[in-house]
Structures are given as structure tokens and as C-alpha cells.
Design an enzyme around this catalytic site. Structure first.
Site, mmCIF file in Angstrom:
data_model
loop_
_atom_site.group_PDB
_atom_site.id
_atom_site.type_symbol
_atom_site.label_atom_id
_atom_site.label_comp_id
_atom_site.label_asym_id
_atom_site.label_seq_id
_atom_site.Cartn_x
_atom_site.Cartn_y
_atom_site.Cartn_z
ATOM 1 N N HIS B 44 40.479 18.343 169.584
ATOM 2 C CA HIS B 44 41.295 18.994 171.242
ATOM 3 C C HIS B 44 40.214 18.434 172.116
ATOM 4 O O HIS B 44 39.298 18.683 172.857
ATOM 5 C CB HIS B 44 41.784 20.894 171.245
ATOM 6 C CG HIS B 44 42.535 20.058 169.643
ATOM 7 N ND1 HIS B 44 43.712 20.350 169.462
ATOM 8 C CD2 HIS B 44 42.384 20.282 167.960
ATOM 9 C CE1 HIS B 44 44.599 19.944 168.062
ATOM 10 N NE2 HIS B 44 43.934 20.596 167.349
ATOM 11 N N PRO B 45 41.270 19.197 173.513
ATOM 12 C CA PRO B 45 40.833 18.790 174.538
ATOM 13 C C PRO B 45 40.122 20.010 175.013
ATOM 14 O O PRO B 45 40.594 20.897 174.355
ATOM 15 C CB PRO B 45 42.217 18.714 175.501
ATOM 16 C CG PRO B 45 43.940 17.722 174.395
ATOM 17 C CD PRO B 45 42.947 18.174 173.599
#
Lengths: 85, 134
Positions: B44-45
């Protein structure tokens, strides 16, 4: 069409989200599963729960289901037979 | 209640940590503490990891396994359908999730459940699940 049979068809259309289908397009003798309406086991559960809620009739087991789900006519007869007076 | 004795799932697939309430055949409330190290947070970012929505549905389905009175070891549970799934808000690392499932009915080995995943009284996910024991 009998009043009960019409209500059964309306319940089937509503519970199974058969939008676009009118009650008179469902044949009384057509099998609900397989070649007729082509319903599957999830549809069967939805119908069992719908029949219990709308008509107060319980389909206890698969044997009863086999009998009741033969056709709309068979289902209407099953409900008429088991509904509380 | 021993979770490992009941559910055949194991880490990292096991997504239920604790049972809070259990009435077999009727209702189950379970809990999942989402830790920052969960494998599904990888990729995920940075700083914006959230629990993927389908895993919230999987958590509810696993909680639903405790509606069965007997152990599920040796059984195979199949998620046969998901209806009316709504994701109201994301679940983040550190969230303590409350997983509540209620049985609505069963026929021919197929069971319909109403599930809600919530955190601190706020609903995150609600869905109707269809589960079949194979």
C-alpha cells in the site's frame, strides 16, 4: 390465475430479483430449477426464506423442497396445504 | 473457546483472534485486532494502508464458521455468495474490529448470514453472505 398463485409468482420475482419478468410470463408447470426458470441452490435458499416470511410456511428439508419446487403450481399447492388457517 | 480447534485456517489466512459471544446456529460476535505487520498491508502507499474490503468479508465469513456447533476441521467451507456488500469506512492498522454475524436461515447445506464489521461502534462493512459446507 388464482390469487395465491399470483402472489407466489410475485414473491419469486421480487426475492430473486427477476426484474423485467411479469407474473404471467412464468408458466405454472415449468420447473423452477434446471430447464425452467434455471434457478440454482442460492435461489432455493432465497425462496425458502421468502416463503417463510411471506406465507408463514416452512420448507423443512430437501425432500420437501424437491416436492415444492417442482413448479409454480406445485409450490402454490404446497403453500395452500401447509399455510395456517 | 479454542479458535484453532474450531477453524481449520492458520496464519496468515486466519482472520479471527477472539470470540466474544457465541450462540451456535444463531449469532456470533468475534474480534480481530488488525496489526501493522499484517501481510495484506504490504504494497500500500506509505502511511495509507487499509484492510482490503474483500478481507473484511472473509473475516465475517470466518466468524460465521462459529455458527456451526461442531469443529470445521476436515470440512471445506465455500463462500457461495455476497450480496448487498457496503464498505462504509476503511479499517486501518491498529483497529480492533468487532465481527458480528447472525444466521438468517439455511437450506440444503447453504446458510445465509447477515454480517457487520465495526470499530468503536462505527460500522465499516455490512453484507449478506452465503456460505456452504462442502
Amino acid at each position: 390465475m388464482s390469487d395465491l398463485k399470483l402472489r407466489v409468482k410475485e414473491m419469486i420475482i421480487e426475492r430473486l430479483k427477476l426484474e423485467g419478468l411479469a407474473p404471467d410470463q412464468i408458466e405454472d408447470q415449468a420447473p423452477l430449477f434446471g430447464d425452467g426458470l434455471g434457478l440454482d441452490s442460492i435461489d432455493a435458499l432465497e425462496l425458502v426464506l421468502g416463503i417463510e416470511q411471506v406465507f408463514g410456511v416452512k420448507i423443512e428439508d430437501e425432500a420437501a423442497g424437491m416436492k415444492a419446487f417442482k413448479s409454480v403450481q406445485a409450490l402454490t399447492d404446497f403453500i395452500a396445504e401447509h399455510a395456517k388457517a | 473457546m479454542d479458535i484453532l480447534a474450531h477453524l481449520p485456517h492458520r496464519a496468515p489466512l486466519l482472520l479471527v483472534d477472539r470470540l466474544l459471544e457465541r450462540e451456535p446456529g444463531l449469532r456470533v460476535v468475534a474480534e480481530k485486532l488488525v496489526t501493522a505487520g499484517e501481510p495484506f498491508f504490504q504494497g500500500h502507499p506509505a502511511g495509507r494502508a487499509q484492510v482490503p474490503g474483500p478481507l473484511l468479508l472473509e473475516m465475517l465469513a470466518q466468524a460465521g464458521g462459529f455458527l456451526e456447533a461442531g469443529t470445521l476441521h476436515g470440512a471445506s467451507i465455500f463462500l457461495a455468495g455476497v450480496r448487498d456488500a457496503r464498505f462504509h469506512a476503511p479499517a486501518f492498522p491498529g483497529d480492533r474490529l468487532r465481527l458480528e454475524v447472525a444466521a438468517e436461515g439455511a437450506f440444503a447445506g447453504l446458510m445465509r448470514l447477515q454480517g457487520t464489521a465495526s470499530c468503536e461502534g462505527r460500522d465499516l462493512c455490512t453484507a449478506t453472505l452465503l456460505v456452504k459446507r462442502l
